[in-house]
Every structure is written in C-alpha cells, then in structure tokens.
Design an enzyme around this catalytic site. Structure first.
Site, PDB file in Angstrom:
ATOM      1  N   ARG A  34       0.809  -1.217   0.000  1.00  0.00           N
ATOM      2  CA  ARG A  34       0.000   0.000   0.000  1.00  0.00           C
ATOM      3  C   ARG A  34       0.842   1.266   0.000  1.00  0.00           C
ATOM      4  O   ARG A  34       0.441   2.281  -0.578  1.00  0.00           O
ATOM      5  CB  ARG A  34      -0.954  -0.022   1.203  1.00  0.00           C
ATOM      6  N   GLY A 345      -7.801  -8.052   0.899  1.00  0.00           N
ATOM      7  CA  GLY A 345      -6.603  -8.371   1.677  1.00  0.00           C
ATOM      8  C   GLY A 345      -6.119  -9.799   1.528  1.00  0.00           C
ATOM      9  O   GLY A 345      -4.916 -10.046   1.306  1.00  0.00           O
TER      10      GLY A 345
END
Length: 391
Positions: A34, A345
């Site tokens: 990220r 995720g």
C-alpha cells in the site's frame, strides 16, 4: 472529478489522504504494497514543489487515545529510508502548528487517533481543511467511508482532487464493470455468503462463470444437495444461493462442477489433508480446499476468459496442505491473456505468497470499497469529489 495534475502545486500546502494501513509486526512492516501504491501522488507533489502532508488510518485505535502499535512511525521511517531524506512524523497535527518547506514531506499521525474522525465531525473536518490549499483523496480503500479525512475535509478545503492511485483504481474497476471483454469470469472466496451476498447477486447478472471458494463455496455446495459434513457454511443463506444458481442458469452462465474436495477433521495447521470425491464426504469431514481435478476444470475455464475478477482465495491457503487450489488458481490467472483484476486483503496475501504480483493486470489495494463499487454503490468519496469538481 479533478485530478492532481490539474493544479499548480508549487509552494502550495497539499494534504494527501493515502491508504498506508500496512501490516506491522513488532515495528516492522511486513508488506509494503500500500505504501508503494501511494508513492506516485506523493512523489509528484514533492517534485512539483508542494509542501506535502500525508495522513492515513492504521488499525482500529480508540479515538482520543494514542497507541504505539497503531502509530504511523514505522511508515514515516520507511519513507525516510526510501526517499533518502528526513520525513518527520507530526503527532498533534490538529492542535499544534508545524512548518514544512516546499518540496518536502511530513507524515501526519494516524487520523483515527483524532476524536470525531469516524463520525465525520464538522469541526475536525474544518481543522483538516485549514491545513491545506489542496486536498488530494488517494485512499480508494477508504472511499466507502464517510469520515472526516475521506469526506468532510473535501467539503471544506479550497481545492479538491483525486490522486493517481484513486484514479487508476476507478479506471481498472470500470474496465471490468462497464467494458468487460467476454467471456467474463469471477472468483469470489470468503467464509460467509452473508458478507458478499450483494456482490454475488450483482455478478450473477454479468459473468459467464462464477467460481466460489471457502465457506461461500460450501454454502453453495449444500444448496446443490451435496453432503459437506461439518464444513463451515450458512444455513440461512441456502435459499439465496439457490436463487443465484437459478439466475446464472437462466442466462446460460454457470458454477463449475465440483468433483473432488480436500478435507480434514479439524481446523489446524497440522491437520492431514485428504482428497475425496464430493460424494464421499463424511459427516465429520470439513472441506478446506478444492481438489486438483476440480481445479483443472476451473483452469480450463480461465484459459478462455477475456476478463477475470478475483476476490478471495479458494481454500484455507494459510495452511500449506490446503493451499493447492489457490496456488493453481493464481498460476492460471497469471498465465492468462485476459485482463485480470484482483482485490481484497486475503487475495493480495495469496498473490504475494505465490509470487504472482507482476502477472496480474491490476491488483487493487481496496477491500470493502472494491466490493461496494462492484455492487454498483455510489461511494461517498467519489460523490464528494464529483460534487466539488462542479464548483
């Protein structure tokens, strides 16, 4: 919506809301995905001579209470090393003044430490907006949250725009949602149908093939009349599963035919994996993965697909003995010539585990926002960016 490249950033105070919610264990970042995805907007603003501030949430801290485990300090240190310059962490950024030179970057401590963040408090939102000349929304992973740092600040800041990651996420999702090349195939895994019923229902109107994994697959197998032993499933959602199956069939689409599954007696990392024909599942068996024969049939479907959407693993891939289905899936998608979009995720963790990051067309950093966008919902952050662009 306005984009970051639409504005002159030189000497402007630019506040970027990024998604830096990375996994941190004992102060060490275990996945940089990220942060790396957020860097293009940050680096662009710095290069253009802006005074750059970036904030993010991390974990689920209690508002008004600092916790070291939810601090963005490891992220600030990572950025310092990566950019080869000091990147300070500003802790009390809503109440204490700080100075920043043009072309430099500061990390503003976890925005969820601030009282009123989650409730989109107007006073807090105005405090955020007062710090900046330009607000950049680049955290698509939080676009479904109407919070002070994702929505309220955009109401009050002088100028507002979308960052590079935010735009690229929307473009990739629209490519699948609005302009998919056919045949289109979707893989949806997860433990509960209840959490993904809306996306399953939406996809059943679009895809040619719907592949399911985890507890979701078990619920659908039960709905098809198979014995699944004591596997995780949701009895209350069997009627919903039957409706989706009928909807797929009415369109000439389908679920794959499952012939073999991988079972165990207990959910344990040391539990022996036993492959069985679906008709041989015993009352005390738990289905933890799909068998190789079933997966080979699925990979044949993947070979002819032109658009692939992937959200969720096939089995309990965290346990090596039950990871084969997800591994075969990852390899098949990475070898496909189709446009492939993966998000969530667990999906990203699986892609990283099998080293497939470079072979997926687009890996989304978003989870809940990814699903809600695919369902056709209007996300608050998109809504406010579009609204402010019209002014």
């Amino acid at each position: 919506m306005n984009r970051i490249g639409d504005f002159n950033l030189k000497n402007k105070r630019v506040l970027i809301r990024a998604d830096l919610n990375v996994p941190i264990h004992s102060g060490t970042i275990s996945s940089e995905n990220r942060i790396q995805a957020s860097l293009p907007s940050i680096l662009y603003a710095m290069k253009e001579g802006a005074k750059v501030m970036v904030t993010s949430h991390l974990g689920r801290p209690e508002e008004g209470h600092f916790s070291i485990e939810d601090s963005l300090e490891p992220v600030a240190k990572y950025l310092s090393r990566h950019l080869n310059q000091k990147v300070p962490l500003i802790k009390n950024w809503t109440s204490e003044p700080f100075h920043l030179e043009s072309g430099n970057l500061a990390v503003l401590e976890n925005c969820r430490f601030n009282v009123g963040e989650k409730e989109n408090d107007s006073t807090l939102s105005k405090q955020y907006a007062a710090l900046a000349d330009i607000f950049v929304m680049d955290a698509f992973g939080t676009a479904h949250r109407k919070q002070a740092s994702t929505y309220g600040v955009a109401e009050h800041c002088k100028q507002v725009c979308a960052g590079m990651l935010f735009v690229s996420e929307i473009e990739a999702l629209n490519k699948v949602l609005l302009q998919p090349k056919l045949p289109m195939l979707a893989i949806v895994g997860g433990s509960k149908v209840s959490t993904k019923l809306s996306i399953l229902d939406a996809l059943s109107d679009r895809v040619d093939q719907l592949i399911l994994g985890g507890g979701i697959a078990n619920t659908f197998l039960k709905a098809q009349g198979f014995n699944i032993g004591k596997s995780l499933y949701e009895e209350d959602f069997i009627p919903s599963a039957k409706i989706i199956i009928k909807k797929l069939e009415s369109r000439g689409a389908s679920l794959p035919i499952i012939t073999d599954v991988v079972c165990g007696k207990e959910f344990d990392e040391n539990e022996p994996a036993i492959t069985k024909h679906i008709s041989e599942v015993e009352p005390d068996d738990m289905i933890f993965d799909l068998g190789v024969t079933s997966m080979n049939a699925i990979t044949e479907k993947i070979k002819i697909a032109k658009t692939i959407l992937w959200n969720g693993p096939i089995g309990v891939f965290e346990f090596k003995q039950f990871s084969k289905g997800t591994e075969l899936l990852a390899h098949a998608i990475s070898n496909s010539s189709a446009f492939s979009l993966a998000g969530g995720g667990d999906t990203i963790a699986a892609i990283e585990a099998f080293g497939m990051e470079k072979n997926i067309s687009y890996v989304s950093t978003a989870g809940g926002a990814f699903l809600e966008f695919m369902e056709g919902k209007k996300l608050p952050a998109i809504e406010i960016l579009e609204k402010r662009a019209k002014k």
